[in-house]
Enzyme design. Structure first.
Site: not given
Ligand code: FRU
Length: 495
Positions: A38-39, A167, A223
């Site tokens: 993912n990211d 985060r 996020e």
């Protein structure tokens, strides 16, 4: 010293990468070495190369214990895998090394800042993840976690703010040599906020202030923030969770948000002036940027979205997750402009061009097909004809499948539709967005790379991304008009 956990991950990825042939992957978009991605993380220029790390579960093609995968590139398009950089192997990150970023230290080492996750039993039953910010220092291949981790924890956030949603640090160096970082968090009411911290040396950190507050305007938690100056403005990128739709701009679920405004460095105050979505397609999330050595601001996002991850029957696939094209950013008239990095033009081969093709009904053009394609279209109403009702381009097409991009000038709406791309899942397959056009004149650039399509509208005014897992032999491209359109096409294969 490399931990046992990291050694195992490195051994595993090296062996299982070999089970995936290059043709089963995108050609110039970074995909996970194996398992799940993912990211994007730690997108940086270090020791003469671009480094891109990513959220990584090497062992399965679904989300799991988060490692940092690692790849390097000289041109942002041809990537070489390096061994996994981080594994969840310490007491303070045993449940995951979540997203973060990278910066070069004055002594030439690279500093990674990431979120350490530890699951905690709640008195009410259930579990929550406590999130702290941690550091690792390395040479571009091997990284050693900092002895005093975590460097930011619940003691460093405003009272009442969440220690469970804290985060995705983004770190940068100021001109005076000191460091700043921002991270996503939730305030006492549960709405997203971006916290700003400072450090003289990158190791000792102190809370400064709330840089931006969501106040429930765009989803809930924010996020993966990024923050940078661009063309005389400051840009804050965040990825909100739990969005509600708003017109054609924002849609339900996980979204991307760009806030453009001014930043006063003295008072560290960010003033918002405009907001917009970053990507208007289906699959895009958690973008990060890098400043290139020649001064360009380049963004890469995860070309996926949490709400569309069930696209593939993931348990049968050896890999899941790819990055978007790297995109050069600029700000014009208060809007974010995105175009593929200019390096992509060096991959162009086999130019095929047509001018003023009259399209009424369905048309195929000799030499216009393929699944690794860079294609520019200019569409306008045919001279002497009424404004057309609809224009569509279909690609990844054969008798069974196609994905389409269609434009209705009467409504100023552009729609991407991959309903017939071969997916057997009931997830979002269509998305509409409002675009600018001058009496039916519209410019589109479409970049295909085996398993994706990215569309850039009017020289980068808007970008739309969608992944598609249509079989590769579906490589047809056709044009359809309801009414009469005059079409210019230039198409290249990307090699
Ligand atoms: C965004 C995100 C981040 C987190 C990471 C975990 O996609 O939820 O906030 O750090 O993924 O893999």
């Amino acid at each position: 010293m490399t931990s046992q956990t990291l050694r195992e991950a490195r051994k595993y990825e090296e062996a299982s990468e070999k089970m995936i042939s290059p043709e089963e992957r995108p050609a110039f978009h970074l995909s996970t070495r194996t398992g799940w991605m993912n990211d994007p993380n730690g997108f940086s220029w270090y020791n003469g190369k671009y480094h891109l790390f990513y959220q990584y579960n090497p062992y399965e093609s679904h989300w799991g214990p988060m490692h940092w995968g690692h790849a390097v590139s000289g041109d942002l398009l041809h990537w070489e895998y390096l061994p996994a950089a981080l594994a969840p192997d310490e007491a303070y990150d045993r449940d995951g090394c979540f997203s973060g970023n990278a910066v070069t230290l004055p002594d030439g080492r690279q500093l990674l800042m990431y979120t350490g996750v530890v699951r905690e039993r709640l008195e009410s039953g259930g579990c929550s993840e406590v999130q702290t910010q941690c550091l690792a220092v390395g040479d571009g291949t091997d990284y050693v976690k900092y002895a005093n981790n975590p460097v930011l924890n619940e003691k460093d956030i405003p009272e009442g703010s969440s220690r469970f949603d804290f985060r995705d640090p983004k770190i940068w160096q100021e001109e005076d040599g000191s460091y700043r970082c921002i991270a996503g968090n939730r305030d006492a009411e549960g709405s997203g906020q971006i916290l700003l911290f400072s450090s003289p040396d990158g190791f000792g950190w102190k809370y400064e202030k709330v840089l931006a507050a969501n106040k429930d305007r765009f989803g809930k938690m924010w996020e993966c923030p990024d923050f940078f100056p661009l063309d005389g403005k400051w840009v804050l990128l965040v990825s909100p969770q739990d969005m509600l739709p708003s017109g054609f701009e924002y849609h339900n679920g996980n979204g991307t948000l760009c806030l453009i405004g001014d930043y006063d460095k003295e008072t560290e105050a960010f003033t918002e002036e405009a907001n917009q979505a970053v990507d208007y397609g289906i699959d895009f999330y958690a973008p990060q940027t890098v400043l290139t050595p020649d001064g360009r601001r380049v963004m890469i996002g995860w070309m996926q979205n949490w709400d569309t991850c069930n696209h593939r029957r993931r348990h049968d696939e050896p890999w899941f997750g790819q990055m978007s094209l790297p995109r050069e950013l600029s700000v014009k008239n208060g809007r974010l402009i995105q175009n593929p990095v200019r390096e992509l033009e060096e991959m162009r081969r086999n130019r095929v061009a047509y001018e003023k093709v009259t399209v009424s009904g369905a048309v195929k053009l000799d030499g216009i097909k393929g699944r690794r394609v860079d294609m520019e279209l200019t569409i306008r109403p045919e001279e002497g004809c009424d404004l057309y009702r609809k224009f569509a381009v279909r690609f990844a097409q054969n008798d069974a499948y196609h994905t389409s991009l269609s434009f209705r000038p009467g409504e100023s709406v552009l729609k991407v539709d991959r309903k017939f791309s071969g997916s057997r899942r009931a997830i979002i397959h269509q998305r509409r967005s409002r675009v600018n056009h001058d009496g039916g004149i519209l410019k589109l650039r479409i970049v295909l790379d085996r398993f994706s399509a990215e569309v850039f509208v009017n020289d980068g005014e808007q970008a739309l991304s969608a992944v598609l897992y249509t079989e590769q032999k579906a490589d047809g491209i056709s044009f359809i008009a309801d009414g009469t359109v005059s079409l210019d096409v230039v198409k290249y294969d990307l090699m």
